[in-house]
Scaffold this active site. Structure first.
Site, PDB file in Angstrom:
ATOM      1  N   GLU A  90       0.846  -1.207   0.000  1.00 45.64           N
ATOM      2  CA  GLU A  90       0.000   0.000   0.000  1.00 45.64           C
ATOM      3  C   GLU A  90       0.876   1.249   0.000  1.00 45.64           C
ATOM      4  OE1 GLU A  90       0.008  -2.570   1.993  1.00 45.64           O
ATOM      5  OE2 GLU A  90      -1.984  -3.163   2.625  1.00 45.64           O
ATOM      6  N   CYS A 113      -2.289  -3.063   7.116  1.00 50.94           N
ATOM      7  CA  CYS A 113      -1.887  -2.981   8.524  1.00 50.94           C
ATOM      8  C   CYS A 113      -2.092  -1.555   9.038  1.00 50.94           C
ATOM      9  CB  CYS A 113      -0.412  -3.389   8.681  1.00 50.94           C
ATOM     10  SG  CYS A 113       0.724  -2.129   8.097  1.00 50.94           S
ATOM     11  N   CYS A 116       0.039   1.161   7.248  1.00 46.21           N
ATOM     12  CA  CYS A 116      -0.503   1.516   5.923  1.00 46.21           C
ATOM     13  C   CYS A 116      -1.799   2.296   6.082  1.00 46.21           C
ATOM     14  CB  CYS A 116      -0.728   0.266   5.083  1.00 46.21           C
ATOM     15  SG  CYS A 116       0.827  -0.487   4.577  1.00 46.21           S
TER      16      CYS A 116
END
Ligand SMILES: O=c1ccn([C@H]2C[C@H](O)[C@@H](COP(=O)(O)O)O2)c(=O)[nH]1
Ligand SMILES: [Zn+2]
Length: 171
Positions: A90, A113, A116
């Site tokens: 990302e 996560c 990100c």
């Protein structure tokens, strides 16, 4: 009944073309196939409000670092694992993007996560479309949901009708 002379055969459109969601998620998956991570290959594809692709990424080591010098291990001494070194898909897609990401949509093969998620919020992405949620029990994923929810970033789990998309390189 056969076609009469002078009659024009009308073609109807293909029925099994890719939907927009399948297309962008397919590109995220294709991008993930560039990843050298032996356990989890993540891909991301960012589109703008006109459905133009403006950033793509996958998980890998930072530009210029030799893949052969870096570890892909998951366990052991933290500094000998991949975790401190790998750039997430990302973030790579965000860093690779060619214009402002305000109100854009990110398609990701795996739910992002928390790190990100913070980057997604900060650049103004308004929607996350994800395929796999395999890390949903991790605290980092729980934090990620909280970050995205708080910032009113929409999260959509993509249900795909097609079982697979294949690409054949031989005629
Ligand atoms: O938001 C995320 C979270 C993780 N990744 C990458 C980082 C690693 O290369 C893998 C995860 O590996 P595991 O072996 O499953 O722990 O996924 C990412 O790109 N984006
Ligand atoms: Zn991440």
């Amino acid at each position: 009944m056969g076609i009469l002379e002078g009659e024009v055969l009308k073609m109807s459109k293909r029925q099994d073309y890719l939907s927009w969601d399948e297309y962008f998620m397919g590109i995220a998956f294709l991008s993930g196939m560039r990843s050298k991570d032996p356990s989890t290959q993540v891909g991301a594809c960012i589109i703008d409000e006109d459905k133009k692709i403006i950033g793509i990424g996958y998980n890998g080591f930072p530009q210029g670092s030799s893949d052969d010098e870096m570890p892909w291990d998951r366990e052991g001494d933290f500094l000998e694992t991949k975790y401190p070194y790998v750039v997430h898909a990302e973030l790579n897609a965000i860093l690779n993007s060619i214009k402002s990401l305000k109100n854009c949509i990110i398609y990701v093969t795996h739910f992002p996560c928390n790190e990100c998620a913070k980057a997604i919020v900060q650049v103004g992405i308004k929607k996350v479309v994800y395929f796999s949620d395999k890390h949903k029990s991790l605290d980092s994923t729980k934090a990620s949901r909280k970050i995205l929810e708080n910032a009113q970033v929409e999260m959509v789990h993509l249900e795909v009708e097609k079982e697979e998309i294949s690409i054949r390189f031989k005629d």
